[in-house]
Write a protein that holds these residues in place. Structure first.
Motif, PDB file in Angstrom:
ATOM      1  N   TYR A 112       0.838  -1.194   0.000  1.00  0.00           N
ATOM      2  CA  TYR A 112       0.000   0.000   0.000  1.00  0.00           C
ATOM      3  C   TYR A 112       0.876   1.248   0.000  1.00  0.00           C
ATOM      4  O   TYR A 112       1.910   1.295   0.670  1.00  0.00           O
ATOM      5  CB  TYR A 112      -0.888   0.045   1.246  1.00  0.00           C
TER       6      TYR A 112
ATOM      7  N   ARG B 159      -4.203   4.625   3.772  1.00  0.00           N
ATOM      8  CA  ARG B 159      -3.763   3.884   2.586  1.00  0.00           C
ATOM      9  C   ARG B 159      -4.355   4.575   1.369  1.00  0.00           C
ATOM     10  O   ARG B 159      -5.562   4.791   1.295  1.00  0.00           O
ATOM     11  CB  ARG B 159      -4.247   2.439   2.670  1.00  0.00           C
TER      12      ARG B 159
ATOM     13  N   SER C 275      -5.676   3.485  12.921  1.00  0.00           N
ATOM     14  CA  SER C 275      -4.868   4.257  11.986  1.00  0.00           C
ATOM     15  C   SER C 275      -4.289   5.532  12.602  1.00  0.00           C
ATOM     16  O   SER C 275      -3.711   6.338  11.893  1.00  0.00           O
ATOM     17  CB  SER C 275      -5.696   4.619  10.751  1.00  0.00           C
TER      18      SER C 275
ATOM     19  N   LEU D 266       5.234   1.902  12.529  1.00  0.00           N
ATOM     20  CA  LEU D 266       3.956   1.353  12.067  1.00  0.00           C
ATOM     21  C   LEU D 266       3.857   1.263  10.549  1.00  0.00           C
ATOM     22  O   LEU D 266       3.027   0.516  10.017  1.00  0.00           O
ATOM     23  CB  LEU D 266       2.800   2.212  12.593  1.00  0.00           C
TER      24      LEU D 266
ATOM     25  N   ILE E   6      -2.824   7.555   9.614  1.00  0.00           N
ATOM     26  CA  ILE E   6      -2.154   6.856   8.518  1.00  0.00           C
ATOM     27  C   ILE E   6      -3.229   6.365   7.554  1.00  0.00           C
ATOM     28  O   ILE E   6      -4.099   5.575   7.942  1.00  0.00           O
ATOM     29  CB  ILE E   6      -1.321   5.668   9.038  1.00  0.00           C
TER      30      ILE E   6
ATOM     31  N   LYS F 198       1.589  -1.153   7.999  1.00  0.00           N
ATOM     32  CA  LYS F 198       0.444  -0.555   7.307  1.00  0.00           C
ATOM     33  C   LYS F 198       0.571  -0.668   5.788  1.00  0.00           C
ATOM     34  O   LYS F 198      -0.418  -0.576   5.074  1.00  0.00           O
ATOM     35  CB  LYS F 198       0.273   0.916   7.702  1.00  0.00           C
ATOM     36  N   GLN F 199       1.794  -0.884   5.279  1.00  0.00           N
ATOM     37  CA  GLN F 199       1.982  -1.062   3.841  1.00  0.00           C
ATOM     38  C   GLN F 199       1.495  -2.428   3.371  1.00  0.00           C
ATOM     39  O   GLN F 199       1.350  -2.640   2.182  1.00  0.00           O
ATOM     40  CB  GLN F 199       3.461  -0.915   3.471  1.00  0.00           C
TER      41      GLN F 199
ATOM     42  N   LEU G 228      -3.849  -3.451  13.970  1.00  0.00           N
ATOM     43  CA  LEU G 228      -3.264  -2.440  13.096  1.00  0.00           C
ATOM     44  C   LEU G 228      -4.052  -2.297  11.792  1.00  0.00           C
ATOM     45  O   LEU G 228      -3.967  -1.276  11.128  1.00  0.00           O
ATOM     46  CB  LEU G 228      -1.799  -2.767  12.814  1.00  0.00           C
ATOM     47  N   GLU G 229      -4.834  -3.290  11.443  1.00  0.00           N
ATOM     48  CA  GLU G 229      -5.719  -3.176  10.281  1.00  0.00           C
ATOM     49  C   GLU G 229      -6.876  -2.219  10.598  1.00  0.00           C
ATOM     50  O   GLU G 229      -7.352  -1.498   9.740  1.00  0.00           O
ATOM     51  CB  GLU G 229      -6.259  -4.558   9.897  1.00  0.00           C
TER      52      GLU G 229
ATOM     53  N   LEU H  13       1.063   5.078   1.296  1.00  0.00           N
ATOM     54  CA  LEU H  13       0.519   5.664   2.521  1.00  0.00           C
ATOM     55  C   LEU H  13       0.615   7.183   2.502  1.00  0.00           C
ATOM     56  O   LEU H  13       1.505   7.750   1.865  1.00  0.00           O
ATOM     57  CB  LEU H  13       1.289   5.157   3.745  1.00  0.00           C
TER      58      LEU H  13
END
Length: 108
Positions: free
Chosen positions: A11, A96, A79, A61, A94, A65-66, A75-76, A13
């Motif tokens: 992803y 996406r 944010s 993080l 954060i 998150k990527q 963590l999904e 960000l």
């Protein structure tokens, strides 16, 4: 390094200052941001700046998150991350924003 035929996808960000609940001592404002694309490219738009302490709070993080995470992973779902300065209480979000495909053999 982005390749539509790559064997992995990350992803892209955007880390945005969502709010400052205290006093801004680093000169940042809500809406300030930086982006991360590919596996490691960090960009601050328009010659702006980003507080290195706020950046340091977000950095651990970003690699997670990527990546696509299981739906139940905290963590999904979460944010937000806070700068460690207790007087400032700067909160970043954060987001996406897209995806980049890469060849894992091109990365270390």
């Amino acid at each position: 390094m982005t390749d539509a035929g790559g064997d992995m996808e990350l992803y892209d960000l955007c880390v945005v200052v969502d709010r400052i609940e205290g006093r801004s001592v680093c000169g940042m404002r809500a809406g300030d941001r930086f982006t991360v694309t590919g596996s490691n490219e960090l960009r601050i738009p328009g010659g702006g700046h980003f507080c290195m302490y706020a950046l340091a709070a977000a950095l651990p993080l970003l690699a997670a998150k990527q990546r696509a995470l299981p739906p139940g992973d905290w963590l999904e779902r979460d944010s937000e991350v806070a700068c460690p300065d207790p007087d400032e209480r700067l909160v970043m979000r954060i987001e996406r924003t897209g995806t980049s495909r890469m060849n894992s053999a091109d990365l270390t």
